[in-house]
Design a protein around this motif. Structure first.
Motif, mmCIF file in Angstrom:
data_model
loop_
_atom_site.group_PDB
_atom_site.id
_atom_site.type_symbol
_atom_site.label_atom_id
_atom_site.label_comp_id
_atom_site.label_asym_id
_atom_site.label_seq_id
_atom_site.Cartn_x
_atom_site.Cartn_y
_atom_site.Cartn_z
ATOM 1 N N GLU A 1 2.707 9.164 -6.457
ATOM 2 C CA GLU A 1 3.358 10.454 -6.243
ATOM 3 C C GLU A 1 4.677 10.565 -6.990
ATOM 4 O O GLU A 1 5.443 11.507 -6.775
ATOM 5 C CB GLU A 1 3.584 10.664 -4.743
ATOM 6 C CG GLU A 1 2.291 10.744 -3.936
ATOM 7 C CD GLU A 1 2.527 10.976 -2.454
ATOM 8 O OE1 GLU A 1 3.657 11.363 -2.083
ATOM 9 O OE2 GLU A 1 1.590 10.780 -1.666
ATOM 10 N N SER A 2 4.947 9.561 -7.856
ATOM 11 C CA SER A 2 6.166 9.545 -8.690
ATOM 12 C C SER A 2 7.441 9.526 -7.861
ATOM 13 O O SER A 2 8.489 10.026 -8.295
ATOM 14 C CB SER A 2 6.171 10.760 -9.645
ATOM 15 O OG SER A 2 5.041 10.736 -10.497
ATOM 16 N N LEU A 3 7.360 8.960 -6.668
ATOM 17 C CA LEU A 3 8.564 8.837 -5.830
ATOM 18 C C LEU A 3 9.366 7.599 -6.215
ATOM 19 O O LEU A 3 10.581 7.549 -5.993
ATOM 20 C CB LEU A 3 8.159 8.748 -4.351
ATOM 21 C CG LEU A 3 7.440 9.974 -3.779
ATOM 22 C CD1 LEU A 3 6.991 9.705 -2.353
ATOM 23 C CD2 LEU A 3 8.350 11.198 -3.829
ATOM 24 N N VAL A 4 8.684 6.598 -6.763
ATOM 25 C CA VAL A 4 9.345 5.382 -7.237
ATOM 26 C C VAL A 4 8.747 5.021 -8.590
ATOM 27 O O VAL A 4 7.580 5.350 -8.884
ATOM 28 C CB VAL A 4 9.158 4.205 -6.251
ATOM 29 C CG1 VAL A 4 9.827 4.488 -4.924
ATOM 30 C CG2 VAL A 4 7.685 3.892 -6.051
ATOM 31 N N PRO A 5 9.544 4.362 -9.470
ATOM 32 C CA PRO A 5 9.045 4.032 -10.815
ATOM 33 C C PRO A 5 8.025 2.897 -10.842
ATOM 34 O O PRO A 5 7.213 2.826 -11.754
ATOM 35 C CB PRO A 5 10.318 3.655 -11.574
ATOM 36 C CG PRO A 5 11.252 3.146 -10.504
ATOM 37 C CD PRO A 5 10.964 4.006 -9.305
ATOM 38 N N ILE B 1 0.835 -1.207 0.000
ATOM 39 C CA ILE B 1 0.000 0.000 0.000
ATOM 40 C C ILE B 1 0.868 1.254 0.000
ATOM 41 O O ILE B 1 0.597 2.221 -0.728
ATOM 42 C CB ILE B 1 -0.939 -0.014 1.226
ATOM 43 C CG1 ILE B 1 -1.988 -1.118 1.076
ATOM 44 C CG2 ILE B 1 -1.618 1.341 1.409
ATOM 45 C CD1 ILE B 1 -2.820 -1.355 2.330
ATOM 46 N N VAL B 2 1.931 1.250 0.810
ATOM 47 C CA VAL B 2 2.830 2.406 0.895
ATOM 48 C C VAL B 2 3.508 2.647 -0.447
ATOM 49 O O VAL B 2 3.575 3.780 -0.942
ATOM 50 C CB VAL B 2 3.885 2.178 1.995
ATOM 51 C CG1 VAL B 2 4.948 3.279 1.938
ATOM 52 C CG2 VAL B 2 3.227 2.156 3.370
ATOM 53 N N LEU B 3 4.006 1.572 -1.073
ATOM 54 C CA LEU B 3 4.707 1.716 -2.351
ATOM 55 C C LEU B 3 3.747 2.110 -3.476
ATOM 56 O O LEU B 3 4.141 2.834 -4.401
ATOM 57 C CB LEU B 3 5.428 0.412 -2.701
ATOM 58 C CG LEU B 3 6.630 0.059 -1.804
ATOM 59 C CD1 LEU B 3 7.235 -1.283 -2.215
ATOM 60 C CD2 LEU B 3 7.687 1.151 -1.868
ATOM 61 N N ALA B 4 2.516 1.645 -3.393
ATOM 62 C CA ALA B 4 1.523 2.037 -4.403
ATOM 63 C C ALA B 4 1.287 3.546 -4.355
ATOM 64 O O ALA B 4 1.156 4.206 -5.395
ATOM 65 C CB ALA B 4 0.217 1.283 -4.177
ATOM 66 N N GLN B 5 1.242 4.098 -3.141
ATOM 67 C CA GLN B 5 1.082 5.539 -2.993
ATOM 68 C C GLN B 5 2.327 6.263 -3.495
ATOM 69 O O GLN B 5 2.230 7.335 -4.128
ATOM 70 C CB GLN B 5 0.820 5.890 -1.529
ATOM 71 C CG GLN B 5 0.603 7.376 -1.262
ATOM 72 C CD GLN B 5 -0.611 7.932 -1.989
ATOM 73 O OE1 GLN B 5 -1.592 7.217 -2.195
ATOM 74 N NE2 GLN B 5 -0.544 9.190 -2.404
ATOM 75 N N ALA B 6 3.496 5.676 -3.244
ATOM 76 C CA ALA B 6 4.751 6.274 -3.719
ATOM 77 C C ALA B 6 4.798 6.313 -5.242
ATOM 78 O O ALA B 6 5.313 7.265 -5.830
ATOM 79 C CB ALA B 6 5.942 5.484 -3.177
ATOM 80 N N VAL B 7 4.243 5.286 -5.895
ATOM 81 C CA VAL B 7 4.167 5.275 -7.359
ATOM 82 C C VAL B 7 3.267 6.404 -7.844
ATOM 83 O O VAL B 7 3.597 7.127 -8.794
ATOM 84 C CB VAL B 7 3.640 3.914 -7.873
ATOM 85 C CG1 VAL B 7 3.341 3.987 -9.373
ATOM 86 C CG2 VAL B 7 4.646 2.814 -7.597
#
Length: 291
Positions: free
Chosen positions: A60-64, A52-58
């Protein structure tokens, strides 16, 4: 656990990093209660949170990309519920006649209500409605090393429930209540009444593990099969299924949030009970008039 993970930049996080992390969790002794590695079920909860955290990061363009979506967390083990046979229950009931009234009543409630051990220990006399032959499950006693024994809520909102009890249970609770009152007067100021049905000698809530320890000793003392509090819960549900009770009613008695949870846990019992149903239908529809 996996110090290398802390040095990896978020944008460089790969699925294999998470796979290694999950493996470490399973191997190392992180569980304070048992000293063993974390269960697959617990690791899956961590995995879902990370995802869930990484999905939000995607977003927000924080991770590819979401590395968790490519990781391979352990699969949750599917355990069949262990339950006692009627002969085992008979032997247990016979053995309990020689045990202290407090423990006889406690085990009896585990057996009849199918409640979790913490739920039974959380009962107060105000939750016991002897006139209507029911108990109200609304709190639970738990233990953690950092908090000690503490009072909390049942597992889910659905776990707050009324459970009907038979006349034999009502009678036993009345006898036990008289004994407890006499014991309270005998102990005087040492007994600090907090209203709990089952207490330590001083009136404080019991440690949940004391129930498990008692059942182990009871089993050894009388040559009974291995006993644990949850075995009574499974046995109650299984016996209800074998006697034709529907999943909705059993689920409510167990305090499950969803009926599907009950059906999944007792799938093998339902299948076995359904064979009995087939025999009943055969007798009704196919063997009418035969001798």
């Amino acid at each position: 656990i996996y110090p290398e993970l802390g040095h990896i930049k978020l944008r460089d996080l790969q699925a294999h990093h998470l796979n290694t992390f999950y493996g470490k969790l399973m191997q190392l002794g992180q569980n304070k209660r048992t000293g063993g590695g974390l269960s697959a079920k617990t690791i899956l909860r961590y995995h879902r949170f990370i995802s869930i955290v990484l999905a939000q990061a995607v977003r927000e363009s924080l991770v590819p990309f979401n590395a968790a979506s490519r990781a391979e967390p352990p699969r949750a083990e599917k355990h069949q519920a262990d339950y006692l046979q009627p002969t085992d229950i008979d032997a247990i009931n016979t053995s309990l006649q020689s045990e202290p009234l407090k423990w006889r009543t406690l085990v009896h409630l585990l057996m009849i209500t199918g409640a979790r051990r913490g739920e039974v220990l959380g009962l107060k006399w105000e939750d016991i409605d002897l006139a209507r032959s029911r108990v109200f499950i609304c709190r639970s006693i738990s233990y953690t090393p950092d908090r000690g024994v503490y009072i909390g809520k049942p597992k889910t909102k659905s776990s707050e429930r009324y459970i009907a009890i038979p006349p034999e249970t009502v009678s036993l609770l009345k006898d036990y209540r008289v004994w407890q009152i006499e014991e309270r007067f005998r102990l005087g100021e040492y007994f600090q009444d907090q209203g709990f049905v089952f207490t330590r000698d001083d009136g404080s809530p019991m440690h949940p593990d004391s129930v498990t320890d008692y059942l182990k000793k009871l089993s050894k003392r009388y040559g009974l099969p291995h006993l644990n509090p949850h075995a009574f819960r499974h046995t109650m549900a299984s016996m209800l299924y074998y006697n034709g009770v529907d999943s909705v009613s059993i689920s409510k008695r167990l305090g499950h949030a969803q009926v599907s949870t009950t059906s999944n846990i007792y799938a093998h019992v339902i299948e076995s009970a359904d064979k009995k149903n087939a025999e009943i239908l055969s007798n009704i529809f196919l063997k009418t008039g035969t001798k």
